[in-house]
Design an enzyme around this catalytic site. Structure first.
Site, PDB file in Angstrom:
ATOM      1  N   GLY A   1       0.818  -1.207   0.000  1.00 53.34           N
ATOM      2  CA  GLY A   1       0.000   0.000   0.000  1.00 53.34           C
ATOM      3  C   GLY A   1       0.854   1.259   0.000  1.00 53.34           C
ATOM      4  CB  SER A   2       0.184   4.607   1.406  1.00 56.55           C
ATOM      5  OG  SER A   2      -1.058   4.761   0.749  1.00 56.55           O
TER       6      SER A   2
END
Length: 709
Positions: A340-341
């Site tokens: 993810g981020s």
């Protein structure tokens, strides 16, 4: 008898050791006989010969008898002297073969130490209890009654076990020394105690993900105990001990080789105090967030030495049979997840390196973007952003964790070049040369460990779509820009973040600090450092040539042991098998790119409205990035209910020393974002590190409400 001789002979007799008194008496008797034989008709009475009896003259027959006896005695004495002085060594060896046997003692495993030399795994004396009913001198009922209070088992249960056969019935494994002493004092025939060392882990559930455990047969079944199983077993030979006529060990002159046979110990990079505190911290966090599982890793940014690797739920390796098998796997280094981020800093580094993006550039963020037939949008997580900031800088993209901004940045890079950059970072490869020295166990079961002898691995440390699919489908590059559509182990992600933190150099995560020899058991502070320079390309050395090498200063900031190649014991006999964290490191990013990214990531924590603001520590510079990733569904696509939240931390933000990763699997509502789960845990974790390192503040202390006002 000796008291029939004059006082001077008796005094000499008493002064001699007991084993020489018999020889002295024999020679005294022989000399007396010879004297009588040579002077049989002497008129001088020899009263000392037969004290208290009248002296009688010797006749001719008696003279011949005594002379014969004297001759025989002299021959025996001559033969005895010849054997004693001429064949002493040969006769001694014959006697020793009859009196001394070999003790076939089970091999103990090597001790494992933490970074400071504290013991985290050791073998302690223990015994297996066997009963041979056909050899017992008392009834089985009586034996069961005697053993019941000692073993804390019912007498009926013990009787049923004893009634199963005539011999070789094992009642209990690995009984401690106190219990075994009580059993010995019973003095019952037919009871046998077989020495069987017990592997003990003093820290219980704090190190289980790293160490694994050893089963009752002495085989490592998970973690380092499994991957280094052959080396962990001691290689000492059977030692000689005194035996009686029946071959039983006498227990005298107990050889030191049995008590102190350890040649070396394994010292880890793990800090015991930090490991225990973090283990307790993540256990509390898992209960608070209702998560399925949670892990935390702390690694030195420049060396790759892992200072802490903790997972929860855990298990106690001292009683591993009480726990489900899925806990035996160290999932932070074996299981793949979509980061993810937390992968956005790596993508920004790729963009900066390829010149498609500058720190001052502004990227339009419209909240969502259409890629082919799919829509990609930002995940607010409750944050209220200033809508006037639709054109975002790189720092603001990270602060907001903008998916749309990252997609637009990476759209400027050709997908083929983007894919090659990902492969260059070691993603999508089943091999981990120069990347990580961990390896799954070769056992057939699901338990995992690591192997430092074979630097290649059969398990994937990351997964990326193949180049054709990545280039042909625009959505693949778009989702990869914010950390979805590709997968890696948590340790691989932390390795990439460490590359940014240390100025762009690739590091190899490792757990083994050094091999400590027996001479250094009580003095672990001073270990020589040696250089690998000059060894590359050389052939394998013999042990004599190996130890004849002169020490040279070691060029890397690592403690690897007391020899140039860290461990012949582990099978590293040539240059190709030298552990990867000792090789020349390669540069992945420029120092300028890394410095720019560190400044951006520091603002993610400093800005009161950024996703990482809850990780702020007054007075201390810290950088980091949050991550929230959807989990893949078994039915295809992504699950709407299951997420993985994470936070990568860099401490301190200026001249970083450590990188951290906290990853939380499937937290419950409302804890479904990285900013309200993993960030909180990381802040506490960094606080513990500050206390541990005794670091002074980096900046003047400010209030959270005074930042960016």
């Amino acid at each position: 008898m000796i008291y029939n001789y004059p006082m001077k002979y008796r005094r000499q007799f008493r002064r001699l050791p007991k084993h020489l008194q018999g020889i002295y008496y024999a020679f005294l008797s022989i000399s007396t006989m010879i004297k009588i034989a040579l002077d049989p008709y002497s008129k001088r009475p020899m009263k000392w010969m037969h004290s208290g009896t009248p002296f009688q003259y010797e006749n001719e027959r008696m003279v011949m008898i005594k002379l014969s006896l004297a001759t025989v005695g002299l021959l025996f004495a001559t033969r005895l002297s010849g054997l004693q002085f001429n064949k002493y060594t040969e006769l001694k060896s014959v006697a020793e073969r009859q009196q001394i046997g070999q003790v076939n003692d089970p091999q103990q495993r090597k001790i494992i130490l933490d970074h400071h030399g504290d013991i985290v795994a050791i073998d302690l004396p223990a015994y297996d209890l066997y009963v041979h009913p056909r050899m017992c001198s008392i009834s089985l009922e009586r034996i069961a009654e005697l053993l019941s209070p000692i073993l804390d088992l019912s007498s009926q249960y013990l009787y049923n076990r004893l009634d199963e056969g005539d011999s070789g019935i094992c009642l209990m494994h690995q009984i401690d020394t106190n219990t075994s002493a009580q059993i010995r004092r019973l003095g019952v025939d037919g009871i046998e105690l077989v020495h069987h060392p017990q592997r003990v882990y003093p820290k219980r559930g704090s190190f289980e993900s790293i160490l694994g455990y050893v089963d009752t047969e002495g085989y490592g079944q998970a973690g380092l105990e499994s991957s280094l199983d052959d080396w962990m077993k001691s290689t000492y030979q059977d030692v000689p001990c005194w035996m009686d006529g029946h071959g039983n060990f006498l227990g005298i002159r107990f050889p030191k080789q049995i008590l102190f046979h350890q040649e070396s110990a394994l010292q880890l990079t793990i800090d015991c105090g930090l490991q225990e505190k973090v283990s307790q911290l993540i256990t509390n966090a898992m209960n608070r967030f209702g998560a399925k599982r949670i892990a935390a890793i702390i690694m030195e940014a420049h060396s790759g030495a892992i200072r802490c690797l903790a997972t929860s739920p855990s298990y106690d390796p001292n009683c591993y049979g009480w726990f489900p098998m899925e806990r035996f796997r160290c999932w932070p280094i074996t299981d793949l997840f979509e980061p993810g981020s937390t992968f956005k800093p790596v993508n920004l580094a790729i963009a900066l390196e390829n010149g498609i993006f500058q720190p001052t550039d502004r990227i339009l963020d419209t909240g969502k973007i259409r890629i082919g037939d799919s829509w990609i949008g930002n995940v607010g997580g409750g944050f209220i952003w200033d809508r006037s900031l639709d054109h975002l800088t790189g720092t603001q993209i990270l602060q907001r964790s903008s998916n749309v901004g990252m997609v637009r940045v990476m759209q400027s890079l050709d997908p083929a070049i983007y894919h090659r950059n990902l492969i260059r970072l070691g993603l999508g490869s089943h091999r981990n040369d120069n990347q990580t020295s961990f390896k799954m166990s070769s056992h057939d079961h699901n338990e995992s460990g690591w192997n430092l002898k074979d630097l290649t691995s059969d398990y994937a440390i990351s997964v990326v779509k193949d180049q054709d699919e990545f280039v042909d489908h625009e959505i693949e590059a778009a989702t990869a820009s914010f950390g979805q559509g590709l997968a890696m182990t948590p340790l691989k992600l932390l390795q990439l973040i460490a590359t940014i933190a240390n100025g762009g150099m690739a590091v190899t995560p490792h757990l083994i600090s050094k091999i400590v020899t027996l001479d250094h058991f009580h003095h672990l502070q001073s270990m020589n450092e040696f250089s690998l320079q000059g060894w590359v390309g050389q052939s394998v050395l013999s042990r004599s040539q190996y130890h004849a090498k002169q020490p040279r200063p070691y060029t890397h900031d690592l403690y690897l042991g007391h020899v140039p190649v860290p461990s012949l014991e582990l099978g590293w006999f040539d240059v190709k098998s030298i552990p990867p964290h000792t090789r020349e490191r390669r540069r992945l990013f420029s120092r300028q790119t890394c410095n720019v990214l560190l400044g951006m990531l520091e603002q993610v924590v400093l800005d009161a409205q950024a996703t990482g603001s809850r990780g702020f520590l007054p007075g201390y510079a810290m950088a980091g990035k949050t991550g929230t990733a959807q989990k893949a569904s078994a039915l295809g696509g992504y699950s709407t209910d299951s997420v993985v939240t994470s936070f990568v931390g860099i401490y301190p933000a200026v001249k970083p020393k450590f990188v951290t990763l906290v990853i939380i699997d499937e937290p419950e509502d409302p804890f479904r974002f990285g900013f309200n789960t993993a960030v909180d845990v990381t802040q506490t974790l960094i606080s513990e590190m500050i206390v541990q390192e005794q670091d002074p503040p980096s900046y003047p202390t400010v209030s959270l409400f005074e930042r960016n006002m």
